[in-house]
Structures are given as C-alpha cells and as structure tokens.
Design an enzyme around this catalytic site. Structure first.
Site, mmCIF file in Angstrom:
data_model
loop_
_atom_site.group_PDB
_atom_site.id
_atom_site.type_symbol
_atom_site.label_atom_id
_atom_site.label_comp_id
_atom_site.label_asym_id
_atom_site.label_seq_id
_atom_site.Cartn_x
_atom_site.Cartn_y
_atom_site.Cartn_z
ATOM 1 C CD GLU A 280 -2.405 -1.235 2.852
ATOM 2 O OE1 GLU A 280 -2.028 -0.421 3.729
ATOM 3 O OE2 GLU A 280 -3.269 -2.089 3.066
ATOM 4 N N PRO A 281 1.677 1.488 -1.021
ATOM 5 C CG PRO A 281 2.724 1.563 -3.111
ATOM 6 C CD PRO A 281 1.809 0.714 -2.268
ATOM 7 N NE ARG A 283 6.528 9.392 3.651
ATOM 8 C CZ ARG A 283 6.108 10.276 4.558
ATOM 9 N NH1 ARG A 283 6.307 11.553 4.374
ATOM 10 N NH2 ARG A 283 5.506 9.871 5.659
ATOM 11 C CE1 TYR A 323 3.039 13.896 11.243
ATOM 12 C CE2 TYR A 323 3.209 15.100 9.181
ATOM 13 C CZ TYR A 323 2.504 14.286 10.031
ATOM 14 O OH TYR A 323 1.261 13.857 9.661
ATOM 15 C CB CYS A 349 -2.568 34.294 13.495
ATOM 16 S SG CYS A 349 -3.668 32.871 13.639
HETATM 17 N N1 LLP Z 1 -1.391 1.945 4.622
HETATM 18 C C1 LLP Z 1 -1.835 2.392 5.809
HETATM 19 C C2 LLP Z 1 -2.738 1.537 6.597
HETATM 20 C C3 LLP Z 1 -1.432 3.645 6.296
HETATM 21 O O1 LLP Z 1 -1.881 4.072 7.475
HETATM 22 C C4 LLP Z 1 -0.558 4.448 5.517
HETATM 23 C C5 LLP Z 1 -0.110 5.756 5.995
HETATM 24 C C6 LLP Z 1 -0.121 3.938 4.270
HETATM 25 C C7 LLP Z 1 -0.565 2.682 3.855
HETATM 26 C C8 LLP Z 1 0.785 4.721 3.350
HETATM 27 O O2 LLP Z 1 2.031 4.926 3.922
HETATM 28 P P1 LLP Z 1 3.200 5.620 3.051
HETATM 29 O O3 LLP Z 1 3.568 4.685 1.948
HETATM 30 O O4 LLP Z 1 2.647 6.885 2.512
HETATM 31 O O5 LLP Z 1 4.279 5.851 4.024
HETATM 32 N N2 LLP Z 1 1.025 12.561 7.348
HETATM 33 C C9 LLP Z 1 2.280 11.859 7.558
HETATM 34 C C10 LLP Z 1 2.211 10.424 7.074
HETATM 35 C C11 LLP Z 1 1.102 9.623 7.711
HETATM 36 C C12 LLP Z 1 0.994 8.211 7.166
HETATM 37 C C13 LLP Z 1 -0.285 7.580 7.598
HETATM 38 N N3 LLP Z 1 -0.510 6.260 7.090
HETATM 39 C C14 LLP Z 1 3.403 12.630 6.867
HETATM 40 O O6 LLP Z 1 3.151 13.689 6.303
HETATM 41 O O7 LLP Z 1 4.557 12.218 6.938
#
Ligand code: LLP
Length: 411
Positions: A280-281, A283, A323, A349
């Site tokens: 499940e990519p 980012r 973060y 603000c």
């Molecule tokens: N699957 C599930 C169940 C998740 O909770 C997430 C991300 C992903 C897949 C995708 O993960 P990725 O491949 O994008 O790392 N807002 C934060 C990131 C929060 C991620 C939440 N879950 C940021 O800006 O770094």
C-alpha cells in the site's frame, strides 16, 4: 526518475518551466509530475513482478481525482481509510475488488458502504470492530471479506507520529489476540477470512523491519493453515521512505529502500505462504513528484533573525509544523551565489507557521518565487482553510504539457 531540474537557471518540472505555470495560475500552487508518479508506480510494481502481488495506492497521501484516475488506469488498486476515500476511489474507477479499507474507527455507515460495494478486504483493527462487521454483514445477508491488522510490535525507529506498529500504538491487535479472533471469525458465517494485514509506519528507511513483518505474517499464515484457515493474501501496508534532501534529477533514486532489493528480500519469505502480496505505497509514489510553489511577500530582519514571509503557510503544508519535517526550498530562478540564513514563514497567526528554519538561501526579495520540494505526499490532503485562507490550486505536468487538475478555492 526525479522530475525537477534546473535548465538555464530556471526550475523545471519535466519539460515545463515552473515560472511559466505560476504566471498563469498564481501561488500557492501544487505542481505534480505525472510521469514521475507513474514511473514510481511501475518501479514498485515491476520490482515485485516475480510474485503474485497487488499495489493498492494509499489515497491518503494525495487524493487528487485526476492523479487517481491515471493510477487506476494503470491497474493499481486502492487503500482507503474513510467512507470519503472509498467513494472517491470508486468514483474515479478503482474496481471495488481492488480496494482495501483500513482504519481504527470505521462507522457503521462506512462498513455498510464497503460491504455494499464488495471491496477486496476490510482491514479490521479490533475485536469489537470484527463483531460489529459480522453483525452488519449478517443483517445485509452478505459475507464480509476480512483481513485483521496485526500489530507486531516492530519499531521503525522513526518519528513517533509516523510509527504505527508498536504495541503502544492504537493500530491493529497483537498476534495472540489475532489468533483468537481468526478462530472465532472462521466459525462466523457472515465473515470470510481473506488475508492478514500490517502497516508498521511511514518513512521506513531500511528493509529490515519489512523482513521481520513479512516473517511474522508468514508464520501466522502457516499457523492458520494448520488450523484449517486458508488465507489468500498478506498485506504489508505502505511506508517506503523517500529522501527529502535529494530533490533534483541528477541525484538518482528518491527511495530510501530500493524496491528491487526489498522484493528480493521478501520473496523467499512470502513465496512459501502461497499468498498474494498486497502493498500500500503512498508517499513513495507521489512525495518526490510534487512541489508547493510560493511567492515572497516580504522580507524582514529582526534583532536576531532574517525572515522570508511567503504566501504559503501551515494551512497549505503542515508537515514542517506538525512533524518538524525538512523540505528543501529552491528558488524558481537560480540566483547569484550570495546567500544568507533565514526562516521561511507563512502568513498564519502562529509562530509554528513555518516552512523552513535557519536555511541557507539566496537573498530573496518581494515577488521572488520559491519551490518547497518533495511536497507531493501529505501536502494538499492535509491542507485547511485555517485563517479562512482558500486552498491552493493543483497542476499536473506531463512531458511538455500541463493542466489545472484542481481549481484554487475562492473567497
Ligand atoms: N497503509 C496504511 C494503513 C497507512 O496508514 C498508511 C499511511 C499507508 C498505507 C501509506 O504509507 P506511506 O507509503 O505513505 O508511508 N502525514 C504523515 C504520514 C502519515 C501516514 C499515515 N498512514 C506525513 O506527512 O509524513
């Protein structure tokens, strides 16, 4: 591929000068490279070609409808975390049988929606949720496809907010509890156990936690098989980290973990299970392929500091504030070598409203444009109207063409 590069001192996305887009669309503005996004999808998908697998793009990273349509047309599936994302995924053309739905707080309505559309799997996060799904499915006279999310207590050694697979986190259930849950669910007519799920966090920088997670889930699948429960898939979640300091084309790979090496490492573990792999990519597909463009409004020197005040704030990109995330900041027009150290701040603000702190930048003046790099993931989706600021527009570039894929909100 890294789609951003300088040509004749101008920052380009693919074959288009970003200043050209800004002249027409204004700022703040998100710009995405479609070629880069599709290439990253193909790179991860191709890396796992040697085994049965499905890439379910995590909509939460960037849910722009046009971007989703393009990923769906390549054959991607979707990972969703709310009824809104589920509806969006269906609307743009992801087939229901390629959609997985995670989240610790699914409402009854969201569960009904998922069951009505017969999605691939509900990734269940607690025993109570399992019971609720069973009773809703029974009332609807359908079988709910279930994968329980296991919390394997594996540390990704990242930001605490981005860590989801430690036992102290709210996500999933322990292995022992999952075992009981599967045995209970196997006897429940309204549930169909299709797989097992895990997502240990985001911005993972090494393959090792993935290997441990895969081994844990493979052992669980074998244990279930011994109990007469045949699972069809292992879902390893998302999480591949991207390097926020490598932002220009000449720097090579945007990924912290090479997908081909990751696939090679996981393959022997997963092959033995006979299960399909789901990944499940989020980012890693979109992050490096987006920028947030902004205009310098004012510069000011206080007793101890230089501030560059720009027209994008924490409501447009909250990652630095939330973060402490580092995003490189580059001028759209490269300047002479004179540099100074400054904070790049927004108009909001709050003192927490900054895009960069203590950054060495060329000397900026009112009207200059800047690009906040690696903003394609968790950028627009986390933006808000705080201070009643309209949300930014979004533009998609492909080769030498570009189009507005979401209009700027108006007052
Ligand atoms: N699957 C599930 C169940 C998740 O909770 C997430 C991300 C992903 C897949 C995708 O993960 P990725 O491949 O994008 O790392 N807002 C934060 C990131 C929060 C991620 C939440 N879950 C940021 O800006 O770094």
């Amino acid at each position: 591929m890294m789609p951003f590069h300088y040509r004749h001192q101008e920052l380009y996305c693919e074959e288009v000068a970003l200043s050209h887009i800004v002249e027409r669309c204004g700022t703040p503005l998100y710009v995405y490279s479609l070629t880069g996004i599709l290439e990253n999808y193909r790179c991860i998908d191709g890396a796992f070609a040697g085994q049965p697998h499905r890439i379910c793009y995590a909509l939460k990273a960037n849910a722009n409808p046009e971007l989703l349509r393009r990923l769906a047309s390549l054959g991607a599936g979707a990972d969703v975390v709310s009824g809104g994302e589920l509806r969006q995924a269906l609307q743009v053309g992801f087939p229901a049988e390629k959609i997985v739905f995670a989240g610790v707080g699914k409402t009854d309505e969201e569960i009904r929606l998922a069951l009505q559309h017969r999605i691939l799997a509900l990734n269940v996060e607690s025993r109570e949720e399992l019971h609720v799904i069973a009773s809703i499915a029974e009332r609807m006279q359908v079988q709910a496809p279930i994968a329980v999310r296991i919390n394997p207590d594996i540390d990704i050694e990242g930001h605490p907010y981005l860590t989801t697979g430690k036992s102290a986190n709210k996500f999933g259930i322990s292995l022992a509890e999952a075992r009981d849950a599967y045995l209970w669910a196997a006897a429940c007519k309204s549930l169909r156990l299709v797989g097992v799920h895990c997502h240990i966090g985001s911005m993972i920088k090494k393959a090792e936690p993935y290997r441990r997670m895969a081994e844990t889930l493979a052992a669980f699948v074998a244990d279930m098989k011994d109990q007469g429960i045949a699972l069809e898939h292992i879902d390893l979640g998302g999480g591949i980290g991207v390097d926020y300091s490598q932002v220009l084309a000449e720097h090579g790979s945007p990924f912290y973990i090479d997908p081909v090496e990751l696939a090679q490492e996981l393959q022997p573990v997963l092959q033995a299970t006979g299960c399909e792999l789901i990944f499940e990519p989020g980012r890693s597909l979109v992050g490096p392929n987006g920028v947030l463009l902004t205009t310098v409004l004012y510069t000011k020197q206080t007793a101890g500091k230089k501030f560059i005040v720009v027209d994008a704030g924490m409501n447009d990109l909250i990652r630095p504030s939330l973060y402490g995330a580092h995003h490189e900041i580059l001028p759209l027009q490269q300047k002479t070598a004179v540099v100074e150290t400054a904070d790049v701040v927004g108009p909001i603000c709050e003192s927490g409203d900054f895009l960069a702190k203590e950054r060495l930048l060329p000397i900026m003046k009112r009207g200059d444009r800047l690009a906040v790099m690696t903003a394609g993931a968790y950028g627009y989706v986390l933006s808000s109207q705080y201070n009643l600021r309209p949300r930014a527009a979004e533009v998609m570039v492909q080769d030498d063409g570009w189009q507005v894929v979401r209009e700027r909100e108006s007052l």
